[in-house]
Design an enzyme around this catalytic site. Structure first.
Site, short mmCIF file in Angstrom:
data_model
loop_
_atom_site.label_atom_id
_atom_site.label_comp_id
_atom_site.label_asym_id
_atom_site.label_seq_id
_atom_site.Cartn_x
_atom_site.Cartn_y
_atom_site.Cartn_z
N MET A 1 36.28 20.83 40.36
CA MET A 1 35.65 19.50 40.24
C MET A 1 36.17 18.67 39.05
SD MET A 1 34.05 19.31 42.94
CE MET A 1 33.06 17.83 42.89
N SER B 1 13.69 2.96 38.40
CA SER B 1 12.61 3.63 39.14
C SER B 1 11.82 2.63 39.99
CB SER B 1 11.66 4.31 38.16
OG SER B 1 10.97 3.31 37.41
N GLY B 2 11.92 1.37 39.66
CA GLY B 2 11.15 0.33 40.36
C GLY B 2 9.78 0.11 39.73
N GLY B 3 9.44 0.91 38.72
CA GLY B 3 8.10 0.81 38.11
C GLY B 3 7.85 -0.56 37.49
N ASP C 1 15.61 -9.73 36.66
CA ASP C 1 15.88 -8.66 35.69
C ASP C 1 17.32 -8.21 35.85
OD1 ASP C 1 15.28 -6.89 33.65
OD2 ASP C 1 13.62 -5.90 34.70
N ASP D 1 9.43 -8.77 31.44
CA ASP D 1 9.06 -8.36 30.08
C ASP D 1 9.61 -9.38 29.09
OD1 ASP D 1 11.79 -7.66 29.78
OD2 ASP D 1 11.38 -5.64 30.49
N LYS E 1 3.64 -7.06 28.49
CA LYS E 1 3.03 -5.72 28.62
C LYS E 1 2.58 -5.26 27.25
CE LYS E 1 6.76 -4.16 30.63
NZ LYS E 1 7.80 -3.35 31.23
N HIS F 1 23.19 -5.15 29.98
CA HIS F 1 21.77 -4.98 29.66
C HIS F 1 21.39 -5.81 28.41
CE1 HIS F 1 17.89 -3.19 29.31
NE2 HIS F 1 18.18 -2.63 28.15
N ARG G 1 21.46 1.39 28.05
CA ARG G 1 20.07 1.24 27.63
C ARG G 1 19.76 1.83 26.26
NH1 ARG G 1 17.54 2.65 33.48
NH2 ARG G 1 19.52 3.76 33.64
C1 R5P Z 1 14.47 -2.89 30.75
O1 R5P Z 1 14.70 -3.31 29.62
C2 R5P Z 1 15.31 -3.29 31.91
O2 R5P Z 1 15.65 -4.64 31.84
C3 R5P Z 1 14.61 -3.00 33.22
O3 R5P Z 1 13.39 -3.74 33.25
C4 R5P Z 1 14.30 -1.53 33.39
O4 R5P Z 1 15.45 -0.76 33.12
C5 R5P Z 1 13.79 -1.24 34.78
O5 R5P Z 1 13.53 0.12 34.88
P1 R5P Z 1 12.52 0.69 35.97
O6 R5P Z 1 12.92 0.13 37.29
O7 R5P Z 1 12.73 2.18 35.86
O8 R5P Z 1 11.13 0.29 35.56
#
Ligand code: R5P
Length: 313
Positions: free
Chosen positions: A38, A224-226, A219, A170, A193, A130, A96
């Site tokens: 690999m 994760s979409g959280g 964004d 955010d 938040k 980012h 990140r």
């Molecule tokens: C955070 O600073 C980024 O801009 C995104 O909001 C974040 O990475 C999204 O992550 P997740 O989808 O896991 O909440």
């Protein structure tokens, strides 16, 4: 275009092909495959001596493999006497950890910037970093493109912009969201938040009146979409009519696609900076728009020593 050469790794072949089609330029024949254990094997199978070479590779999942492929391809090109090597990294992973937010943590974004430079890249072309200041982690010219013009076109084709409210999920994303809001002449709201006390769950306050509005969350990354699904719920609870999201990089790890499918989000629009998985392609409320032409135009301008920033005027 005759002196440019496009080379693609394995991270996002369809995007590399879209860029090649836009530039009417074939992809360079090369092998990027694995040894039995690999390790990565690379062989550029065309002459690149004296050429202006653009290596297209997102450092998306599996990030370490794709990053290593990029480094080895750059090494191969440098040793093959390419005149100039531009690392075209539509999704720049490891972004990140871009500052020491707490003790005993790395600055991975700087480490990766050093690795790309040390491998032999002369320039970097990337998209919606980012954090914009990551450009400064490279001591070589770095162009950070924005997906905003492609998103704006899509919004204007599909929505009544008179009732739109652009929303940053955010406080950190306000500059990005404001840039899109300005382009479509829409007002801006912010999801604030807060964890009032350690151990208590986060409270979401909305700065701005979203009542009756079609909200567009903007964004750079959906992982994760959280962040997205929680923000969508908070906006609907505050009276928003519907919630859409325009997010550049669809990282969409683990159960993210299912989470978004089961959410109250009307639609998530992502770009193809990361190759969409089959689950993304069949998801009912996820749509992919291409940034192939935008990156192709930026490559053409770089090759002709023309302004790249004027693409965004
Ligand atoms: C955070 O600073 C980024 O801009 C995104 O909001 C974040 O990475 C999204 O992550 P997740 O989808 O896991 O909440």
């Amino acid at each position: 275009m005759s002196s440019i050469q496009l080379v693609a790794g394995n991270s996002n072949r369809p995007l590399a092909e879209a860029i090649a089609a836009h530039l009417n330029q074939p992809l360079t024949v090369c092998q990027v495959r694995r040894f039995a254990d690999m390790e990565i094997f690379v062989e550029i199978q065309e002459n690149v001596r004296g050429r202006d070479v653009f290596v297209v590779q997102s450092t998306s999942f599996p990030t370490n493999d794709h990053l290593m492929e990029l480094l080895i391809m750059i090494d191969a090109l440098r040793r093959s006497s390419a005149r100039r090597i531009t690392a075209v990294v539509p999704y720049f992973g490891y972004a990140r950890q871009d500052r020491r937010a707490s003790g005993r943590t790395p600055i991975s974004a700087k480490l990766v910037a050093n690795m790309i430079t040390q491998a032999g890249a002369d320039r970097v072309l990337t998209l919606d970093l980012h954090a914009g200041q990551i450009q400064g982690f490279f001591d070589i010219p770095t162009d950070n493109l924005f997906a905003a013009p492609v998103m704006v076109r899509d919004v204007q084709e599909r929505m009544d912009t008179n009732n739109v409210m652009v929303v940053s999920p955010d406080v950190g994303g306000v500059v990005r969201a404001r840039a899109l809001a300005r382009r479509i002449d829409a007002p801006l709201a912010i999801v604030d938040k807060r964890r009032e006390r350690p151990g208590e769950s986060e409270v979401m306050n909305i700065i701005g009146d979203v009542t009756g509005r079609s909200c567009i969350l903007v964004d750079d990354i959906v992982d994760s979409g959280g962040t997205l699904c929680n923000a969508a719920d908070a906006l609907l609870e505050k009276g928003a009519k519907e919630v859409y999201a325009y997010i550049t990089h669809g990282v969409l790890s683990g159960g993210a696609v299912a989470r978004i499918a089961g959410s109250r989000l009307k639609e998530l629009v992502i770009t193809d900076s990361i190759q969409p998985t089959e689950a993304v392609r069949v998801a009912k409320n996820i749509r992919v728009i291409s940034i192939g032409s935008l990156i192709g135009d930026a490559i053409a301008r770089t090759a002709h020593e023309e302004s790249v920033s004027s693409l965004f005027d």
